[in-house]
Design a protein around this motif. Structure first.
Motif, PDB file in Angstrom:
ATOM      1  N   LYS A  68      47.870 119.793   5.625  1.00 51.97           N
ATOM      2  CA  LYS A  68      47.116 118.864   6.458  1.00 51.97           C
ATOM      3  C   LYS A  68      47.581 117.434   6.227  1.00 51.97           C
ATOM      4  O   LYS A  68      47.750 116.652   7.164  1.00 51.97           O
ATOM      5  CB  LYS A  68      45.618 118.956   6.151  1.00 51.97           C
ATOM      6  N   LYS A  69      47.795 117.097   4.960  1.00 51.12           N
ATOM      7  CA  LYS A  69      48.235 115.748   4.626  1.00 51.12           C
ATOM      8  C   LYS A  69      49.598 115.465   5.238  1.00 51.12           C
ATOM      9  O   LYS A  69      49.837 114.374   5.768  1.00 51.12           O
ATOM     10  CB  LYS A  69      48.290 115.565   3.110  1.00 51.12           C
ATOM     11  N   ASP A  70      50.500 116.425   5.184  1.00 55.02           N
ATOM     12  CA  ASP A  70      51.817 116.246   5.781  1.00 55.02           C
ATOM     13  C   ASP A  70      51.724 116.048   7.281  1.00 55.02           C
ATOM     14  O   ASP A  70      52.430 115.216   7.851  1.00 55.02           O
ATOM     15  CB  ASP A  70      52.716 117.449   5.471  1.00 55.02           C
ATOM     16  N   GLU A  71      50.851 116.814   7.934  1.00 55.60           N
ATOM     17  CA  GLU A  71      50.677 116.650   9.377  1.00 55.60           C
ATOM     18  C   GLU A  71      50.144 115.256   9.708  1.00 55.60           C
ATOM     19  O   GLU A  71      50.601 114.613  10.652  1.00 55.60           O
ATOM     20  CB  GLU A  71      49.734 117.726   9.909  1.00 55.60           C
ATOM     21  N   LEU A  72      49.180 114.786   8.914  1.00 57.05           N
ATOM     22  CA  LEU A  72      48.646 113.446   9.135  1.00 57.05           C
ATOM     23  C   LEU A  72      49.722 112.390   8.915  1.00 57.05           C
ATOM     24  O   LEU A  72      49.810 111.418   9.678  1.00 57.05           O
ATOM     25  CB  LEU A  72      47.455 113.192   8.212  1.00 57.05           C
ATOM     26  N   ASP A  73      50.536 112.571   7.885  1.00 54.45           N
ATOM     27  CA  ASP A  73      51.616 111.623   7.628  1.00 54.45           C
ATOM     28  C   ASP A  73      52.595 111.579   8.803  1.00 54.45           C
ATOM     29  O   ASP A  73      53.060 110.498   9.189  1.00 54.45           O
ATOM     30  CB  ASP A  73      52.358 111.987   6.347  1.00 54.45           C
ATOM     31  N   ARG A  74      52.900 112.735   9.359  1.00 52.89           N
ATOM     32  CA  ARG A  74      53.811 112.773  10.509  1.00 52.89           C
ATOM     33  C   ARG A  74      53.204 112.049  11.705  1.00 52.89           C
ATOM     34  O   ARG A  74      53.888 111.303  12.411  1.00 52.89           O
ATOM     35  CB  ARG A  74      54.136 114.218  10.875  1.00 52.89           C
ATOM     36  N   GLU A  75      51.911 112.270  11.945  1.00 47.90           N
ATOM     37  CA  GLU A  75      51.243 111.590  13.053  1.00 47.90           C
ATOM     38  C   GLU A  75      51.251 110.081  12.842  1.00 47.90           C
ATOM     39  O   GLU A  75      51.489 109.311  13.777  1.00 47.90           O
ATOM     40  CB  GLU A  75      49.805 112.089  13.191  1.00 47.90           C
ATOM     41  N   ILE A  76      51.004 109.652  11.613  1.00 50.01           N
ATOM     42  CA  ILE A  76      51.014 108.223  11.304  1.00 50.01           C
ATOM     43  C   ILE A  76      52.400 107.649  11.558  1.00 50.01           C
ATOM     44  O   ILE A  76      52.535 106.559  12.128  1.00 50.01           O
ATOM     45  CB  ILE A  76      50.561 107.981   9.847  1.00 50.01           C
ATOM     46  N   GLU A  77      53.435 108.365  11.163  1.00 49.50           N
ATOM     47  CA  GLU A  77      54.798 107.903  11.402  1.00 49.50           C
ATOM     48  C   GLU A  77      55.082 107.769  12.891  1.00 49.50           C
ATOM     49  O   GLU A  77      55.707 106.796  13.326  1.00 49.50           O
ATOM     50  CB  GLU A  77      55.805 108.861  10.759  1.00 49.50           C
ATOM     51  N   LEU A  78      54.627 108.738  13.681  1.00 45.83           N
ATOM     52  CA  LEU A  78      54.838 108.671  15.127  1.00 45.83           C
ATOM     53  C   LEU A  78      54.133 107.463  15.735  1.00 45.83           C
ATOM     54  O   LEU A  78      54.692 106.760  16.577  1.00 45.83           O
ATOM     55  CB  LEU A  78      54.359 109.952  15.799  1.00 45.83           C
ATOM     56  N   VAL A  79      52.907 107.204  15.293  1.00 42.90           N
ATOM     57  CA  VAL A  79      52.160 106.061  15.803  1.00 42.90           C
ATOM     58  C   VAL A  79      52.865 104.765  15.413  1.00 42.90           C
ATOM     59  O   VAL A  79      52.998 103.839  16.233  1.00 42.90           O
ATOM     60  CB  VAL A  79      50.697 106.085  15.288  1.00 42.90           C
ATOM     61  N   LYS A  80      53.343 104.690  14.178  1.00 43.34           N
ATOM     62  CA  LYS A  80      54.071 103.491  13.744  1.00 43.34           C
ATOM     63  C   LYS A  80      55.326 103.286  14.579  1.00 43.34           C
ATOM     64  O   LYS A  80      55.659 102.165  14.967  1.00 43.34           O
ATOM     65  CB  LYS A  80      54.452 103.606  12.267  1.00 43.34           C
ATOM     66  N   LYS A  81      56.016 104.379  14.832  1.00 45.92           N
ATOM     67  CA  LYS A  81      57.244 104.306  15.616  1.00 45.92           C
ATOM     68  C   LYS A  81      56.948 103.795  17.028  1.00 45.92           C
ATOM     69  O   LYS A  81      57.666 102.938  17.550  1.00 45.92           O
ATOM     70  CB  LYS A  81      57.882 105.696  15.673  1.00 45.92           C
ATOM     71  N   GLU A  82      55.895 104.326  17.654  1.00 48.79           N
ATOM     72  CA  GLU A  82      55.505 103.877  18.983  1.00 48.79           C
ATOM     73  C   GLU A  82      55.141 102.391  18.976  1.00 48.79           C
ATOM     74  O   GLU A  82      55.528 101.637  19.875  1.00 48.79           O
ATOM     75  CB  GLU A  82      54.326 104.693  19.497  1.00 48.79           C
ATOM     76  N   TYR A  83      54.416 101.973  17.947  1.00 51.93           N
ATOM     77  CA  TYR A  83      54.015 100.568  17.845  1.00 51.93           C
ATOM     78  C   TYR A  83      55.251  99.678  17.702  1.00 51.93           C
ATOM     79  O   TYR A  83      55.344  98.640  18.360  1.00 51.93           O
ATOM     80  CB  TYR A  83      53.072 100.386  16.650  1.00 51.93           C
ATOM     81  N   GLU A  84      56.178 100.067  16.859  1.00 56.27           N
ATOM     82  CA  GLU A  84      57.399  99.278  16.678  1.00 56.27           C
ATOM     83  C   GLU A  84      58.190  99.207  17.976  1.00 56.27           C
ATOM     84  O   GLU A  84      58.769  98.154  18.308  1.00 56.27           O
ATOM     85  CB  GLU A  84      58.247  99.868  15.564  1.00 56.27           C
ATOM     86  N   GLU A  85      58.223 100.298  18.711  1.00 60.24           N
ATOM     87  CA  GLU A  85      58.932 100.326  19.990  1.00 60.24           C
ATOM     88  C   GLU A  85      58.283  99.344  20.971  1.00 60.24           C
ATOM     89  O   GLU A  85      58.979  98.586  21.660  1.00 60.24           O
ATOM     90  CB  GLU A  85      58.929 101.745  20.571  1.00 60.24           C
ATOM     91  N   LYS A  86      56.949  99.328  21.031  1.00 59.56           N
ATOM     92  CA  LYS A  86      56.250  98.391  21.915  1.00 59.56           C
ATOM     93  C   LYS A  86      56.526  96.945  21.503  1.00 59.56           C
ATOM     94  O   LYS A  86      56.748  96.074  22.351  1.00 59.56           O
ATOM     95  CB  LYS A  86      54.745  98.663  21.886  1.00 59.56           C
ATOM     96  N   GLN A  87      56.515  96.683  20.206  1.00 56.76           N
ATOM     97  CA  GLN A  87      56.789  95.334  19.718  1.00 56.76           C
ATOM     98  C   GLN A  87      58.214  94.909  20.076  1.00 56.76           C
ATOM     99  O   GLN A  87      58.457  93.769  20.456  1.00 56.76           O
ATOM    100  CB  GLN A  87      56.576  95.262  18.199  1.00 56.76           C
TER     101      GLN A  87
END
Length: 189
Positions: A68-87
Motif C-alpha cells: 500500500k505504501k509503495d502504491e501511495l508513493d507512486r501516486e505521489i510521484e505521479l502528482v508531483k510529475k504532473e505539477y512540475e509539468e504544469k509549472q
C-alpha cells in the motif's frame, strides 16, 4: 530431530540457482528452517500457491502494508510529475510573452536559462525513472519471508530427513566389523 514447520525465504545468486523441489526448473529462491537443519530450492510461483505453503500472518500484514505504501508513493510521484509539468508550461508561456516584449534583449541569457531548465528536467526525469526501477526491483523481494508448509509437504520433508538419518546410521554400522558374525573357532563334530 523435531523439525519446526517454519521456513524462511532467502534468495541466492543467479550462478547458484538449483532445481526447484516441485517442478525442477532452475530457481534462486530457497526455503530454509531457522536452525538451518533443512532447506530446499523453490520457484517463487509456488510460494503464492495456498496449497503448498501459507505466509506467516504478521509477515503477510507487513507485506500488504508495504505494498500500500509503495502504491501511495507512486501516486505521489505521479502528482508531483504532473505539477512540475504544469509549472514548466507556465514558465514557457511567460518566456514567450517576455520574448515578444524583449526580443532583442538578452537572447543569450534566455537561451542559457532555457538550456539549464531543460537539463534540470532531464535529470529529474532520469532520477524518477531510476527510483521507479529500483522500487520495482525491491517490490519483487517485498513478499512475506516466513512460511509454513502444508502438512503433506511438511511430512515429506520430515520423512526425507528421517530416511537420510537412517541411511547414515546404516552406513556407519556397515563399516563396523563387529556387526558381522565371526568365523566359528571350534572343531566340527
Amino acid at each position: 530431530m523435531a523439525l519446526q514447520n517454519v521456513w524462511h525465504h532467502r534468495r541466492v545468486a543467479d550462478g547458484s540457482a538449483k532445481a526447484c523441489w516441485i517442478c525442477f526448473k532452475p530457481s534462486t529462491s530457497v526455503l530454509i528452517t531457522p536452525d538451518n537443519k533443512d532447506f530446499f530450492y523453490l520457484c517463487t510461483g509456488h510460494l503464492s500457491d495456498r496449497g503448498f505453503c501459507l505466509p506467516d500472518a504478521g509477515e503477510a500484514a507487513d507485506a500488504a502494508a508495504r505494498k500500500k505504501k509503495d502504491e501511495l508513493d507512486r501516486e505521489i510521484e505521479l502528482v508531483k510529475k504532473e505539477y512540475e509539468e504544469k509549472q514548466r508550461l507556465k514558465r514557457e508561456k511567460r518566456r514567450e510573452k517576455g520574448k515578444d516584449k524583449d526580443k532583442d534583449k538578452d537572447k543569450d541569457t534566455k537561451k542559457k536559462n532555457e538550456d539549464e531548465d531543460i537539463e534540470d528536467e532531464k535529470t529529474k526525469d532520469d532520477k524518477i525513472k531510476e527510483l521507479s526501477q529500483s522500487k520495482d526491483e525491491a517490490a519483487v523481494d517485498l513478499g512475506p519471508r516466513i512460511y509454513t508448509l502444508n502438512k503433506n509437504f511438511y511430512q515429506m520433508r520430515v520423512d526425507k530427513l528421517r530416511n537420510a538419518e537412517i541411511a547414515r546410521r546404516n552406513r556407519e554400522r556397515m563399516k563396523n566389523p563387529s556387526l558381522f558374525p565371526s568365523v566359528p573357532s571350534g572343531n566340527p563334530s
